[in-house]
Design a protein around this motif. Structure first.
Motif, PDB file in Angstrom:
ATOM      1  N   LEU A 100       0.832  -1.200   0.000  1.00  0.00           N
ATOM      2  CA  LEU A 100       0.000   0.000   0.000  1.00  0.00           C
ATOM      3  C   LEU A 100       0.873   1.259   0.000  1.00  0.00           C
ATOM      4  O   LEU A 100       2.082   1.193  -0.182  1.00  0.00           O
ATOM      5  N   GLU A 101       0.248   2.405   0.201  1.00  0.00           N
ATOM      6  CA  GLU A 101       0.967   3.671   0.034  1.00  0.00           C
ATOM      7  C   GLU A 101       1.988   3.937   1.136  1.00  0.00           C
ATOM      8  O   GLU A 101       2.974   4.646   0.906  1.00  0.00           O
ATOM      9  N   ASP A 102       1.769   3.398   2.327  1.00  0.00           N
ATOM     10  CA  ASP A 102       2.686   3.685   3.440  1.00  0.00           C
ATOM     11  C   ASP A 102       3.483   2.472   3.892  1.00  0.00           C
ATOM     12  O   ASP A 102       4.224   2.533   4.862  1.00  0.00           O
ATOM     13  N   GLY A 103       3.324   1.342   3.195  1.00  0.00           N
ATOM     14  CA  GLY A 103       4.059   0.158   3.575  1.00  0.00           C
ATOM     15  C   GLY A 103       3.375  -1.122   3.153  1.00  0.00           C
ATOM     16  O   GLY A 103       2.416  -1.104   2.380  1.00  0.00           O
ATOM     17  N   VAL A 104       3.865  -2.228   3.679  1.00  0.00           N
ATOM     18  CA  VAL A 104       3.354  -3.548   3.321  1.00  0.00           C
ATOM     19  C   VAL A 104       2.434  -4.046   4.434  1.00  0.00           C
ATOM     20  O   VAL A 104       2.769  -3.969   5.621  1.00  0.00           O
ATOM     21  N   TYR A 105       1.284  -4.553   4.029  1.00  0.00           N
ATOM     22  CA  TYR A 105       0.273  -5.046   4.959  1.00  0.00           C
ATOM     23  C   TYR A 105       0.050  -6.540   4.759  1.00  0.00           C
ATOM     24  O   TYR A 105       0.320  -7.088   3.689  1.00  0.00           O
ATOM     25  N   LYS A 106      -0.459  -7.175   5.799  1.00  0.00           N
ATOM     26  CA  LYS A 106      -1.001  -8.520   5.676  1.00  0.00           C
ATOM     27  C   LYS A 106      -2.518  -8.398   5.590  1.00  0.00           C
ATOM     28  O   LYS A 106      -3.144  -7.802   6.468  1.00  0.00           O
ATOM     29  N   THR A 107      -3.074  -8.948   4.522  1.00  0.00           N
ATOM     30  CA  THR A 107      -4.506  -8.844   4.292  1.00  0.00           C
ATOM     31  C   THR A 107      -5.156 -10.208   4.387  1.00  0.00           C
ATOM     32  O   THR A 107      -4.695 -11.170   3.759  1.00  0.00           O
ATOM     33  N   ASP A 108      -6.202 -10.299   5.188  1.00  0.00           N
ATOM     34  CA  ASP A 108      -6.986 -11.516   5.343  1.00  0.00           C
ATOM     35  C   ASP A 108      -8.033 -11.554   4.236  1.00  0.00           C
ATOM     36  O   ASP A 108      -8.903 -10.680   4.164  1.00  0.00           O
ATOM     37  N   LEU A 109      -7.963 -12.549   3.376  1.00  0.00           N
ATOM     38  CA  LEU A 109      -8.874 -12.611   2.238  1.00  0.00           C
ATOM     39  C   LEU A 109     -10.291 -12.977   2.633  1.00  0.00           C
ATOM     40  O   LEU A 109     -11.240 -12.711   1.892  1.00  0.00           O
ATOM     41  N   LYS A 110     -10.455 -13.598   3.784  1.00  0.00           N
ATOM     42  CA  LYS A 110     -11.802 -13.960   4.235  1.00  0.00           C
ATOM     43  C   LYS A 110     -12.544 -12.753   4.788  1.00  0.00           C
ATOM     44  O   LYS A 110     -13.722 -12.542   4.501  1.00  0.00           O
ATOM     45  N   THR A 111     -11.850 -11.950   5.597  1.00  0.00           N
ATOM     46  CA  THR A 111     -12.499 -10.807   6.242  1.00  0.00           C
ATOM     47  C   THR A 111     -12.267  -9.498   5.499  1.00  0.00           C
ATOM     48  O   THR A 111     -13.019  -8.534   5.680  1.00  0.00           O
ATOM     49  N   GLY A 112     -11.209  -9.439   4.688  1.00  0.00           N
ATOM     50  CA  GLY A 112     -10.852  -8.201   4.011  1.00  0.00           C
ATOM     51  C   GLY A 112     -10.046  -7.249   4.876  1.00  0.00           C
ATOM     52  O   GLY A 112      -9.689  -6.152   4.430  1.00  0.00           O
ATOM     53  N   ASP A 113      -9.743  -7.645   6.099  1.00  0.00           N
ATOM     54  CA  ASP A 113      -8.995  -6.782   7.016  1.00  0.00           C
ATOM     55  C   ASP A 113      -7.510  -6.764   6.664  1.00  0.00           C
ATOM     56  O   ASP A 113      -6.931  -7.804   6.313  1.00  0.00           O
ATOM     57  N   SER A 114      -6.897  -5.587   6.787  1.00  0.00           N
ATOM     58  CA  SER A 114      -5.468  -5.432   6.527  1.00  0.00           C
ATOM     59  C   SER A 114      -4.762  -4.927   7.780  1.00  0.00           C
ATOM     60  O   SER A 114      -5.236  -3.998   8.436  1.00  0.00           O
ATOM     61  N   LYS A 115      -3.629  -5.531   8.100  1.00  0.00           N
ATOM     62  CA  LYS A 115      -2.832  -5.156   9.265  1.00  0.00           C
ATOM     63  C   LYS A 115      -1.432  -4.782   8.804  1.00  0.00           C
ATOM     64  O   LYS A 115      -0.800  -5.508   8.032  1.00  0.00           O
ATOM     65  N   LEU A 116      -0.938  -3.638   9.287  1.00  0.00           N
ATOM     66  CA  LEU A 116       0.385  -3.166   8.895  1.00  0.00           C
ATOM     67  C   LEU A 116       1.459  -4.183   9.287  1.00  0.00           C
ATOM     68  O   LEU A 116       1.541  -4.605  10.437  1.00  0.00           O
ATOM     69  N   PHE A 117       2.272  -4.553   8.308  1.00  0.00           N
ATOM     70  CA  PHE A 117       3.363  -5.514   8.515  1.00  0.00           C
ATOM     71  C   PHE A 117       4.705  -4.792   8.567  1.00  0.00           C
ATOM     72  O   PHE A 117       5.468  -4.947   9.516  1.00  0.00           O
ATOM     73  N   ILE A 118       4.990  -3.986   7.540  1.00  0.00           N
ATOM     74  CA  ILE A 118       6.240  -3.231   7.483  1.00  0.00           C
ATOM     75  C   ILE A 118       5.906  -1.757   7.229  1.00  0.00           C
ATOM     76  O   ILE A 118       5.411  -1.406   6.150  1.00  0.00           O
ATOM     77  N   ASP A 119       6.166  -0.906   8.212  1.00  0.00           N
ATOM     78  CA  ASP A 119       5.933   0.523   8.055  1.00  0.00           C
ATOM     79  C   ASP A 119       7.062   1.110   7.207  1.00  0.00           C
ATOM     80  O   ASP A 119       8.230   1.080   7.596  1.00  0.00           O
ATOM     81  N   MET A 120       6.693   1.648   6.032  1.00  0.00           N
ATOM     82  CA  MET A 120       7.692   2.210   5.128  1.00  0.00           C
ATOM     83  C   MET A 120       7.432   3.687   4.864  1.00  0.00           C
ATOM     84  O   MET A 120       7.903   4.242   3.859  1.00  0.00           O
ATOM     85  N   SER A 121       6.706   4.336   5.770  1.00  0.00           N
ATOM     86  CA  SER A 121       6.338   5.738   5.554  1.00  0.00           C
ATOM     87  C   SER A 121       7.561   6.635   5.412  1.00  0.00           C
ATOM     88  O   SER A 121       7.547   7.602   4.634  1.00  0.00           O
ATOM     89  N   ASP A 122       8.644   6.354   6.136  1.00  0.00           N
ATOM     90  CA  ASP A 122       9.864   7.163   6.012  1.00  0.00           C
ATOM     91  C   ASP A 122      10.520   6.970   4.650  1.00  0.00           C
ATOM     92  O   ASP A 122      11.075   7.915   4.076  1.00  0.00           O
ATOM     93  N   GLU A 123      10.463   5.745   4.128  1.00  0.00           N
ATOM     94  CA  GLU A 123      11.085   5.451   2.827  1.00  0.00           C
ATOM     95  C   GLU A 123      10.224   5.911   1.657  1.00  0.00           C
ATOM     96  O   GLU A 123      10.713   6.006   0.532  1.00  0.00           O
ATOM     97  N   LEU A 124       8.938   6.177   1.909  1.00  0.00           N
ATOM     98  CA  LEU A 124       8.006   6.451   0.820  1.00  0.00           C
ATOM     99  C   LEU A 124       7.494   7.891   0.808  1.00  0.00           C
ATOM    100  O   LEU A 124       6.380   8.141   0.337  1.00  0.00           O
ATOM    101  N   LYS A 125       8.289   8.820   1.291  1.00  0.00           N
ATOM    102  CA  LYS A 125       7.881  10.221   1.247  1.00  0.00           C
ATOM    103  C   LYS A 125       7.726  10.659  -0.216  1.00  0.00           C
ATOM    104  O   LYS A 125       8.639  10.509  -1.019  1.00  0.00           O
ATOM    105  N   ASP A 126       6.554  11.186  -0.543  1.00  0.00           N
ATOM    106  CA  ASP A 126       6.222  11.614  -1.910  1.00  0.00           C
ATOM    107  C   ASP A 126       6.265  10.457  -2.899  1.00  0.00           C
ATOM    108  O   ASP A 126       6.402  10.666  -4.109  1.00  0.00           O
ATOM    109  N   SER A 127       6.161   9.220  -2.407  1.00  0.00           N
ATOM    110  CA  SER A 127       6.197   8.029  -3.254  1.00  0.00           C
ATOM    111  C   SER A 127       5.152   7.030  -2.775  1.00  0.00           C
ATOM    112  O   SER A 127       4.505   7.224  -1.751  1.00  0.00           O
ATOM    113  N   ARG A 128       5.001   5.971  -3.526  1.00  0.00           N
ATOM    114  CA  ARG A 128       4.169   4.843  -3.105  1.00  0.00           C
ATOM    115  C   ARG A 128       4.767   3.566  -3.658  1.00  0.00           C
ATOM    116  O   ARG A 128       5.601   3.577  -4.577  1.00  0.00           O
TER     117      ARG A 128
END
Length: 324
Positions: A100-128
């Motif tokens: 995603l735009e701020d990092g990598v998430y783990k997404t549950d395909l049954k529920t559709g819920d996403s949980k942040l796995f790797i926060d990359m907000s510092d590496e992704l300034k003005d990027s995605r």
């Protein structure tokens, strides 16, 4: 995403065209892709076949959706994501990594819920985050792109099986297709505006890459290379943005050996699927098209398929040993 791509690339087209005259390639337009599933995605991308569930995972970046397509049922399930999603790879039959735009998430395909796995907000300034896949040992490689597509502002990252983040390639512009050979010795990688497919020596034990060199130089008349797949013979299959096609490349000779026409202007990714991995599924986009182009290619944004006469290889799942 790509709204400014053609403007940016126009500055290098003349140089690429000059090079292409020196490296003229032959193409074969006998094969044509056919419509598989009609859908008006803005920016279909990131196709990957889950061989365990016999489903095609793909995304629509601009509509912020993760899609799960079942060819047997001709059904497409849509999961809405918190932000624009650049790619997806399976962890198992029920969970995926979603970029995603701020990092990598783990997404549950049954529920559709996403949980942040790797926060990359510092590496992704003005990027995605953009395209990515897992290497033969289950590490996740994912690249970025600057939101204004400024040259050299993106990177290629690696997340190992323990969940540790590392920068692998710096100063790229639009990080895109990535695949590995069957003997695990070479990684192929695309930075779209270069119109090149680069090869790197790859160490599967450590995940290190070295000796970067140009494997294929793609002439400007074919469009610009986007997502990529690899077949059982280690030939490369590349979706061509602004090219109406998927091309097959021989990275050993540097030649384009086949061109498959796709009735969509912007072809973004492809993945081998089906019971025998002998069907090539293709994603496309509707953005960055003129009114005339939309009239000519009304199914742009849809999923297409072709039987290319060669089989692909099983996609690697992320090997999660992180306990996160």
């Amino acid at each position: 995403m790509y709204q400014k791509l053609i403007l940016f690339l126009s500055t290098i087209v003349i140089c690429i065209s000059c090079k292409s005259k020196e490296n003229k390639v032959k193409t074969d337009g006998n094969l044509k892709a056919e419509l598989e599933y009609k859908i008006a995605s803005d920016l279909g991308e990131g196709s990957i076949w889950n061989y365990k569930t016999q489903e095609l995972y793909w995304i629509d970046i601009e509509k912020k959706t993760l899609n799960i397509y079942s060819p047997d049922k001709k059904a497409n399930r849509i999961i809405n994501m918190p932000s624009r999603i650049g790619t997806v790879v399976p962890i198992n039959t029920n969970k995926v990594l979603s970029a995603l735009e701020d990092g990598v998430y783990k997404t549950d395909l049954k529920t559709g819920d996403s949980k942040l796995f790797i926060d990359m907000s510092d590496e992704l300034k003005d990027s995605r985050l953009n395209d990515g896949k897992c290497d033969p040992s289950g590490r996740f490689w994912v690249g970025s792109m600057h939101l204004e597509q400024k040259e050299g502002r993106a990177k290629l990252f690696n997340i190992n099986t323990e969940g540790e983040l590392q920068i692998k390639i710096d100063s790229v512009t639009i990080s895109n297709g990535i695949v590995w050979t069957s003997d695990k010795s070479i990684m192929y990688y695309i930075d779209t505006p270069t119109s090149q497919i680069k090869a790197y020596d790859y160490n599967d034990g450590t995940g290190e890459i070295s000796n970067g060199r140009v494997a294929v130089e793609i002439e400007a008349s074919l469009g610009f290379p986007d997502g990529m797949a690899i077949d059982e013979n280690n030939m490369l299959w590349v979706g061509m943005w602004n090219g109406n096609a998927v091309i097959q490349c021989n990275p050993k000779t540097g030649k384009v050996i086949q061109k498959i026409a796709v009735p969509a202007h912007n072809v973004t990714s492809c993945a081998f699927g089906g019971d025998n991995l002998d069907i090539l599924y293709i994603t496309t986009a509707r953005i960055d098209m003129t009114e005339d182009e939309l009239i000519k290619y009304p199914n742009s944004g849809s999923l297409f398929k072709v039987i290319p006469g060669v089989k692909g290889v099983k996609s690697t799942f992320y090997k999660d040993q992180s306990n996160i």
